[in-house]
Design an enzyme around this catalytic site. Structure first.
Site, PDB file in Angstrom:
ATOM      1  N   HIS A 167      41.986  31.861  44.874  1.00  0.00           N
ATOM      2  CA  HIS A 167      40.661  31.871  44.346  1.00  0.00           C
ATOM      3  C   HIS A 167      39.977  30.777  45.473  1.00  0.00           C
ATOM      4  O   HIS A 167      38.721  30.719  45.676  1.00  0.00           O
ATOM      5  CB  HIS A 167      40.659  31.139  42.936  1.00  0.00           C
ATOM      6  CG  HIS A 167      39.490  31.420  42.003  1.00  0.00           C
ATOM      7  ND1 HIS A 167      39.324  31.020  40.856  1.00  0.00           N
ATOM      8  CD2 HIS A 167      38.408  32.221  42.427  1.00  0.00           C
ATOM      9  CE1 HIS A 167      38.099  31.141  40.478  1.00  0.00           C
ATOM     10  NE2 HIS A 167      37.300  31.873  41.409  1.00  0.00           N
TER      11      HIS A 167
ATOM     12  N   HIS B  76      51.319  33.143  39.550  1.00  0.00           N
ATOM     13  CA  HIS B  76      50.131  32.387  39.046  1.00  0.00           C
ATOM     14  C   HIS B  76      49.494  31.345  39.574  1.00  0.00           C
ATOM     15  O   HIS B  76      48.377  31.693  40.022  1.00  0.00           O
ATOM     16  CB  HIS B  76      50.734  31.877  37.486  1.00  0.00           C
ATOM     17  CG  HIS B  76      49.800  31.128  36.756  1.00  0.00           C
ATOM     18  ND1 HIS B  76      49.158  31.760  35.642  1.00  0.00           N
ATOM     19  CD2 HIS B  76      49.193  29.895  36.813  1.00  0.00           C
ATOM     20  CE1 HIS B  76      48.215  30.895  35.161  1.00  0.00           C
ATOM     21  NE2 HIS B  76      48.213  29.724  35.863  1.00  0.00           N
ATOM     22  N   GLU B  77      50.226  30.491  40.171  1.00  0.00           N
ATOM     23  CA  GLU B  77      49.747  29.183  41.025  1.00  0.00           C
ATOM     24  C   GLU B  77      48.979  29.921  42.225  1.00  0.00           C
ATOM     25  O   GLU B  77      47.803  29.415  42.725  1.00  0.00           O
ATOM     26  CB  GLU B  77      50.662  28.375  41.432  1.00  0.00           C
ATOM     27  CG  GLU B  77      51.100  27.630  40.114  1.00  0.00           C
ATOM     28  CD  GLU B  77      50.021  26.850  39.170  1.00  0.00           C
ATOM     29  OE1 GLU B  77      48.955  26.717  39.608  1.00  0.00           O
ATOM     30  OE2 GLU B  77      50.354  26.873  37.997  1.00  0.00           O
TER      31      GLU B  77
ATOM     32  N   HIS C 254      45.462  31.036  41.896  1.00  0.00           N
ATOM     33  CA  HIS C 254      44.684  29.778  41.979  1.00  0.00           C
ATOM     34  C   HIS C 254      44.346  29.596  43.287  1.00  0.00           C
ATOM     35  O   HIS C 254      43.136  29.271  43.938  1.00  0.00           O
ATOM     36  CB  HIS C 254      45.165  28.517  41.171  1.00  0.00           C
ATOM     37  CG  HIS C 254      45.046  28.497  39.558  1.00  0.00           C
ATOM     38  ND1 HIS C 254      43.976  28.905  39.122  1.00  0.00           N
ATOM     39  CD2 HIS C 254      46.244  28.338  38.847  1.00  0.00           C
ATOM     40  CE1 HIS C 254      44.290  28.814  37.718  1.00  0.00           C
ATOM     41  NE2 HIS C 254      45.641  28.474  37.731  1.00  0.00           N
TER      42      HIS C 254
END
Ligand SMILES: [Zn+2]
Length: 686
Positions: free
Chosen positions: A479, A472-473, A476
């Site tokens: 991104h 998940h992290e 980010h």
């Protein structure tokens, strides 16, 4: 006060990718650098506003984007260090800076001259004297909106009113936070008969005895958590105790010493009045205008479309649970305080997988290189090389250089995996340097998590949740790393709140990808792959109790919307009306299901009344709609391929906040998101 030239934050770091040189930055350096940075930026923006030349991209947009470099550099360095590695000096700096940051924002967005200068550019664009590329046009539109939302356009008298309202709203929000926290603490349940604790582990029993002793009581003290659901209800076999804890939880704030109802009444009314002063139909409309959703109606439509499916499924789950429940209590009907307990019995029957048997298959280095990095390599062709000579803000921090398939540098990935004193809980991503072409900066991003550090020489073995968090992290982080924008303020994760979790949630899909799982889920001693039936169990368990989870979430999200979209003359005026209002709101959308209370009831819903997620609690599911649609799209198009990666990277990740987020989604996907994929993923019937 001018900044001491010897302060290492005063100049751009000469380390690769402008990585701050934490070996020379001391705790005392951050605050003066941030303060000097704010002053410098205000002076630069004052020059921008006073420029007598006709407004152009260069003297407005680029001048703005070039301002505040010291401020950004110092603040990013601080905001990366502080949550991960704090101490008294840094905490004091944070406390001192917080109000200054708020004032800095006000000084900018309430400055009429700055607004007029931006508006002058808009006028020239309108007249055809200046052509804006799409990113610049979007920049100008968003900036003007930010000024307008702050009330810069209002007549002076209304501005004064607005300031008074903002002040009172801030007071009420912190009062709500204080009272809700105090109410949660005061709601702790004291047990005086040890037999009632059956089901808790010895460690939990010891801890609850310690907490009782600390507060000068005899017995065992079971503390409340934020949410309506309370973890001890998973395991406590004593039904009357479960009922007591449940009531203590869901009745918090409704009267007594920490009654929050008067705050809710005043706060929701004030937010409604403020929205109308600023020209919006209600607070929900004000919030949605700044988000992907755009309108309160779009939010309402999404939530109310999902609600019936969620409740239907929760009712089906209840039927399943009644069957198990009868083994425990043949007479009494299943109640809200039994749900978690029975649910855990069912989980144990169907998805028994002990964390301790999984851990040896989930070793950090392997999950990182053969899982997380391997996915990024498979999709985007990018590579990761650890650079041991580059150091972070703590000796445990690791730095990886990220490069394109052809070796072209991309940026740095900074990883800080372990828990330690001075680190806040949870997991998060930060930007140290934001990618942007205007200033020629490449991205430096960090990920933090709280894994327990093993003794020296031992491998770090993770739980399944830890693995999901890592993916998940890193979503980010990607991104930020794959951002390709001209302006810093549009870089990477600078997207609306209801969009920003989308790329990170999408990246979670790879944790269960067959090919990837086969690479990283390998026993660290024997080299054996994780048994196939365990993998099947992990997959199956993602559908477990989704009716309950979706219902409790949607009930809270809808409460939030109702509180913030009801016209002023229909909002409660008396604290005594709060419960009735809540009940009616849930009934109106069919979410008044006694067995599943909202994840938060109004009286302790800190996300929305302490602020931050007011009228925005829906964001999680909005992002998930996009995520589920994208995951299905990728899966049905051969999964982990460079082609899939390229499309997602170029049309979505790279765009950051330089275009309307839903436009970039549609460009990537070729259509609007299809809600059915979320329903399928959550096992919900339509
Ligand atoms: Zn996230």
């Amino acid at each position: 006060m001018p900044l001491d030239a010897l302060n290492p934050l005063a100049t751009v770091s000469t380390l690769p990718y402008e990585l701050p040189d934490y070996t020379v930055v001391r705790d005392e350096h951050y605050r003066p650098a941030i303060e000097a940075g704010m002053a410098e930026q205000l002076a630069q923006l004052a020059d921008l506003a006073a420029n007598p030349e006709p407004a152009t991209i260069a003297n407005v947009i680029e001048a703005w984007e070039s301002s505040g470099q010291l401020f950004t550099r110092a603040l990013n360095a601080f905001y990366t260090k502080h949550p991960a590695d704090t101490n008294d000096v840094l905490d004091a700096a944070d406390e001192a800076i917080a109000p200054q940051l708020a004032a800095h924002g006000d000084a900018i967005y309430l400055d009429r001259r700055l607004y007029d200068r931006l508006a002058a550019l808009a006028v020239r664009v309108e007249a055809g004297e200046v052509q804006l590329d799409p990113a610049s046009a979007y920049w100008l539109e968003r900036k003007l909106l930010a000024f307008e939302r702050s009330g810069v356009n209002l007549p002076e008298e209304d501005q004064a009113k607005l300031r008074t309202m903002n002040h009172r709203i801030a007071e009420l929000q912190s009062a709500f936070g204080r009272e809700a926290l105090a109410g949660m603490n005061a709601g702790a349940v004291l047990v005086t008969d040890a037999a009632q604790l059956d089901g808790l582990s010895l460690a939990e029993i010891d801890a609850s005895m310690e907490r009782a002793t600390e507060t000068g009581q005899d017995g065992w003290l079971i503390e409340l958590e934020n949410t309506s659901a309370q973890r001890p209800l998973d395991v406590l076999t004593n039904r009357p105790l479960r009922e007591r804890i449940h009531h203590a939880s869901v009745n918090r704030g409704l009267g007594g010493a920490h009654d929050t109802r008067a705050i809710i009444v005043e706060l929701t009314r004030l937010r409604a009045e403020r929205a109308s002063l600023l020209g919006f139909a209600n607070h929900a409309a004000y919030v949605a205008a700044d988000a992907c959703a755009r309108t309160g109606k779009a939010v309402w439509d999404l939530l109310t479309r999902l609600a019936p499916a969620a409740v239907d499924n929760a009712r089906d789950e209840a039927v399943d649970m009644e069957r198990v429940w009868r083994r425990f209590e043949p007479e009494a009907p299943l109640a809200a305080w039994d749900w978690q307990f029975v649910s855990e019995q069912l989980r144990a029957e169907r998805y028994a997988l002990d964390a301790s048997v999984l851990r040896p298959y989930l070793e950090l280095e392997r999950v990182l290189h053969e899982g997380v990095f391997a996915v990024a390599n498979g999709l985007y062709g990018i590579t990761f090389t650890e650079r041991a000579e580059l150091v972070g803000y703590n000796p445990e921090v690791r730095v990886f250089e990220v490069a394109e398939a052809d070796g072209t540098p991309i940026g740095l990935f900074v990883a800080d995996f372990y828990t330690r004193p001075g680190k806040q809980g949870g997991a998060w991503m930060n930007n140290l340097v934001d990618q942007n072409h205007l200033l020629g900066q490449l991205p430096v991003v960090s990920n933090n998590s709280n894994l327990v550090k093993p003794p020296a020489g031992q491998p770090t073995l993770m739980t399944w949740d830890d693995v999901i968090t890592l993916f998940h992290e890193f979503g980010h982080a990607l991104h930020g790393l794959l951002s390709d924008t001209r302006y810093r303020s549009q870089s990477g994760t600078e997207t609306p709140r209801d969009f920003v979790e989308y790329p990170s949630q999408v990246n979670e899909m790879w944790a269960l990808d067959e090919g990837i799982l086969g690479r990283y889920a390998i026993h660290h001693e024997t080299g054996e792959p994780m048994p196939a039936e365990w993998v099947a169990t992990l997959r199956g368990s993602t559908l477990f109790q989704q009716g309950f989870k979706t219902t409790e979430y949607l009930a809270a999200a809808l409460l939030d919307q109702v509180w913030h979209s009801t016209p002023l003359d229909e909002l409660p005026t008396d604290p005594e009306q709060v419960e009735e209002f809540e009940k009616a709101a849930l009934a109106k959308v069919g979410l008044d299901y006694d067995l599943v209370p909202p994840r938060y009831r109004s009286a302790y819903f800190r996300h929305i009344f302490e602020g931050g997620y007011d009228a925005g609690y829906y964001s999680y599911i909005w992002s998930e709609v996009l995520d589920a649609d994208t995951a299905a799209f990728i899966t049905s198009n051969s999964g982990l391929t460079r082609e899939n990666g390229e499309r997602y990277r170029r049309r979505l990740l790279a765009k950051g906040g330089s275009v309307d987020a839903m436009d970039s989604f549609r460009d990537y996907r070729g259509q609007d998101p299809d809600l059915r994929h979320l329903l399928t993923r959550r096992g919900l019937k339509v």
